[in-house]
Each structure stands twice: as structure tokens, then as C-alpha cells.
Design a protein around this motif. Sequence first.
Motif, PDB file in Angstrom:
ATOM      1  N   LYS A   3     -29.327   5.808  10.545  1.00 48.01           N
ATOM      2  CA  LYS A   3     -29.900   6.962   9.847  1.00 48.01           C
ATOM      3  C   LYS A   3     -29.302   7.081   8.452  1.00 48.01           C
ATOM      4  N   GLY A   4     -30.128   7.530   7.517  1.00 45.04           N
ATOM      5  CA  GLY A   4     -29.669   7.768   6.160  1.00 45.04           C
ATOM      6  C   GLY A   4     -28.832   9.038   6.108  1.00 45.04           C
ATOM      7  N   MET A   5     -27.887   9.057   5.190  1.00 50.84           N
ATOM      8  CA  MET A   5     -27.024  10.222   4.968  1.00 50.84           C
ATOM      9  C   MET A   5     -27.826  11.329   4.295  1.00 50.84           C
ATOM     10  N   ILE A   6     -27.533  12.567   4.683  1.00 50.27           N
ATOM     11  CA  ILE A   6     -28.156  13.739   4.065  1.00 50.27           C
ATOM     12  C   ILE A   6     -27.047  14.584   3.452  1.00 50.27           C
ATOM     13  N   ILE A   7     -27.080  14.713   2.121  1.00 55.37           N
ATOM     14  CA  ILE A   7     -26.178  15.637   1.431  1.00 55.37           C
ATOM     15  C   ILE A   7     -26.966  16.920   1.235  1.00 55.37           C
ATOM     16  N   VAL A   8     -26.442  18.025   1.725  1.00 61.85           N
ATOM     17  CA  VAL A   8     -27.118  19.315   1.602  1.00 61.85           C
ATOM     18  C   VAL A   8     -26.371  20.154   0.571  1.00 61.85           C
ATOM     19  N   LEU A   9     -27.064  20.478  -0.527  1.00 59.65           N
ATOM     20  CA  LEU A   9     -26.515  21.359  -1.555  1.00 59.65           C
ATOM     21  C   LEU A   9     -27.097  22.742  -1.310  1.00 59.65           C
ATOM     22  N   PRO A  29     -26.836   5.612  -6.571  1.00 54.44           N
ATOM     23  CA  PRO A  29     -28.247   5.293  -6.863  1.00 54.44           C
ATOM     24  C   PRO A  29     -29.101   5.032  -5.623  1.00 54.44           C
ATOM     25  N   ASP A  30     -28.473   4.890  -4.446  1.00 51.99           N
ATOM     26  CA  ASP A  30     -29.267   4.712  -3.228  1.00 51.99           C
ATOM     27  C   ASP A  30     -29.560   6.047  -2.538  1.00 51.99           C
ATOM     28  N   PHE A  31     -29.331   7.148  -3.244  1.00 52.36           N
ATOM     29  CA  PHE A  31     -29.674   8.491  -2.768  1.00 52.36           C
ATOM     30  C   PHE A  31     -30.827   9.021  -3.610  1.00 52.36           C
ATOM     31  N   GLY A  74     -33.628   5.300   7.260  1.00 48.31           N
ATOM     32  CA  GLY A  74     -32.476   4.788   6.534  1.00 48.31           C
ATOM     33  C   GLY A  74     -32.377   5.232   5.083  1.00 48.31           C
ATOM     34  N   VAL A  75     -33.218   6.193   4.679  1.00 49.19           N
ATOM     35  CA  VAL A  75     -33.212   6.676   3.294  1.00 49.19           C
ATOM     36  C   VAL A  75     -32.204   7.814   3.176  1.00 49.19           C
ATOM     37  N   ASN A  76     -31.317   7.715   2.186  1.00 45.04           N
ATOM     38  CA  ASN A  76     -30.327   8.754   1.910  1.00 45.04           C
ATOM     39  C   ASN A  76     -30.937   9.800   0.988  1.00 45.04           C
ATOM     40  N   TYR A  99     -28.212  14.412  12.775  1.00 42.10           N
ATOM     41  CA  TYR A  99     -28.210  13.599  11.559  1.00 42.10           C
ATOM     42  C   TYR A  99     -26.849  13.663  10.869  1.00 42.10           C
ATOM     43  N   PRO A 100     -26.506  12.610  10.121  1.00 43.79           N
ATOM     44  CA  PRO A 100     -25.251  12.635   9.352  1.00 43.79           C
ATOM     45  C   PRO A 100     -25.423  13.519   8.116  1.00 43.79           C
ATOM     46  N   ILE A 101     -24.664  14.617   8.076  1.00 40.56           N
ATOM     47  CA  ILE A 101     -24.851  15.609   7.014  1.00 40.56           C
ATOM     48  C   ILE A 101     -23.521  15.984   6.386  1.00 40.56           C
ATOM     49  N   LEU A 102     -23.508  15.952   5.053  1.00 40.23           N
ATOM     50  CA  LEU A 102     -22.412  16.513   4.276  1.00 40.23           C
ATOM     51  C   LEU A 102     -22.922  17.853   3.761  1.00 40.23           C
ATOM     52  N   LEU A 103     -22.309  18.941   4.192  1.00 38.42           N
ATOM     53  CA  LEU A 103     -22.747  20.284   3.803  1.00 38.42           C
ATOM     54  C   LEU A 103     -21.880  20.766   2.639  1.00 38.42           C
ATOM     55  N   ALA A 104     -22.517  20.945   1.480  1.00 40.20           N
ATOM     56  CA  ALA A 104     -21.801  21.323   0.255  1.00 40.20           C
ATOM     57  C   ALA A 104     -22.270  22.684  -0.244  1.00 40.20           C
ATOM     58  N   GLY A 105     -21.300  23.573  -0.484  1.00 40.82           N
ATOM     59  CA  GLY A 105     -21.603  24.878  -1.071  1.00 40.82           C
ATOM     60  C   GLY A 105     -21.536  24.771  -2.586  1.00 40.82           C
ATOM     61  N   VAL A 106     -22.573  25.239  -3.262  1.00 33.59           N
ATOM     62  CA  VAL A 106     -22.634  25.205  -4.729  1.00 33.59           C
ATOM     63  C   VAL A 106     -22.508  26.631  -5.224  1.00 33.59           C
ATOM     64  N   HIS A 107     -21.417  26.890  -5.944  1.00 37.72           N
ATOM     65  CA  HIS A 107     -21.094  28.241  -6.396  1.00 37.72           C
ATOM     66  C   HIS A 107     -21.173  28.369  -7.910  1.00 37.72           C
ATOM     67  N   CYS A 108     -21.398  29.596  -8.344  1.00 41.54           N
ATOM     68  CA  CYS A 108     -21.437  29.937  -9.759  1.00 41.54           C
ATOM     69  C   CYS A 108     -21.246  31.454  -9.845  1.00 41.54           C
ATOM     70  N   PRO A 109     -20.406  31.934 -10.790  1.00 44.94           N
ATOM     71  CA  PRO A 109     -20.180  33.384 -10.885  1.00 44.94           C
ATOM     72  C   PRO A 109     -21.439  34.155 -11.297  1.00 44.94           C
ATOM     73  N   ALA A 110     -21.480  35.411 -10.883  1.00 44.63           N
ATOM     74  CA  ALA A 110     -22.651  36.268 -11.098  1.00 44.63           C
ATOM     75  C   ALA A 110     -23.068  36.352 -12.562  1.00 44.63           C
ATOM     76  N   GLU A 111     -22.125  36.521 -13.459  1.00 42.60           N
ATOM     77  CA  GLU A 111     -22.475  36.648 -14.885  1.00 42.60           C
ATOM     78  C   GLU A 111     -23.143  35.379 -15.411  1.00 42.60           C
ATOM     79  N   GLU A 112     -22.647  34.230 -14.967  1.00 37.80           N
ATOM     80  CA  GLU A 112     -23.247  32.961 -15.391  1.00 37.80           C
ATOM     81  C   GLU A 112     -24.619  32.783 -14.768  1.00 37.80           C
ATOM     82  N   LEU A 113     -24.794  33.231 -13.526  1.00 43.18           N
ATOM     83  CA  LEU A 113     -26.112  33.170 -12.888  1.00 43.18           C
ATOM     84  C   LEU A 113     -27.124  33.974 -13.696  1.00 43.18           C
TER      85      LEU A 113
END
Length: 186
Positions: A3-9, A29-31, A74-76, A99-113
Motif C-alpha cells: 500500500k502507498g503511504m498516506i500523509i494527512v495534513l 517526488p513519488d508523492f 501503491g500510490v503515495n 492504511y499506513p498513515i502519517l497524521l500531521a497537525g498544521v498550525h498557524c496563529p489566529a492573527e496570521e490566519l
Amino acid sequence: MEKGMIIVLNGVSSSGKSTLAEEITKFLPDFFAFSVDDYDLVIEKMEDRNNERLIPIETEYFYYRNAAMFSDRGVNVILDQILHDPIALQNFYETLKSYPILLAGVHCPAEELKRREKLRGDRQFGQAISQLNFVHKQEIYDIEVNTHANSMMECAKEIVDWLDSDTPLLGFEKSREQFESTSRSK
């Protein structure tokens, strides 16, 4: 076939997920970046929203199944999305539990949002801030990045380095267990 890797942002609107996904593909580049916003355009083309002729199933139902289909071949992929409500969470955990999953939290401060939202001009102002009320509240991440404190390249490199390490992928499974436990107790 492996199975292809899944990166979750996962992060609120305007936190930099799409830009980060593209930056990760420079290192890996293979993702392939697979945004729920782009996928929603497919659904939108199928529907007749002006006449309220809509597909009666949430977009995430199809989105996660498509991610699974890519992985099965097999697609990442790098998912750029928002875990925003119990239905989306259920679809996410149920569909991708094997599935193989990397779970990533993407943060940004409120003022920048707020600043980014205003610059973009393609989102309802205040959307990102309102999403802070529920995004990142229940997830247990493998890795968390801050797209304001660090450049996109630095954030991408952190994720790639984590993926290249021998650290086990536990965030998705721990988050799924917590979600199921919380759901049962309601």
C-alpha cells in the motif's frame, strides 16, 4: 502490492496545508498532493447547485475512499483536508483504518490566519478562526508543524525527516481509538 503511504495534513483553512503539500512533493517526488478542496470541485461539477440538485452524501465519504484506492495501487498521497465534524471523522477513521498513515497537525496563529484569509479573498472571512473551535481538539498527531513560525520548506523537511525516521506511525490509530471511545460514551 504494498500500500502507498498516506500523509494527512490536518488544519484549519488558510493554515498552509496546500502549500505545504506541494513543498513536500519537492522532497518526495513519488508523492502526490490530493486536496479535499480540489476533490470538491469534481463533486461540484457533477451537481447542479443552483437548483439544489446535490449528491446526498458528504464529499469526505468519496474523498477518503479515493485516497484508499490510490494507496491500494501503491500510490503515495498527501491529503490536504480538515477533520471538521463527527461524520467526516467517522468516514476518515473507518475508511483508512488499515492504511499506513502519517497524521500531521498544521498550525498557524489566529492573527496570521486572519491576515492570510484577507489576502486570499476566496474564503469567507472568519472561517479559519471559527474552525479553531473544533480542529485539533481530538487528534493525536505523529508530528505537528507551525507554518507561521517556520518556512514551508522547514515544515516540509520536518515531516519528511519524521517519515524517514524509524518512529512508528501511531497518531492515526491513537486518534481513531479516542474517537471510537468518545463516540461510544455519547
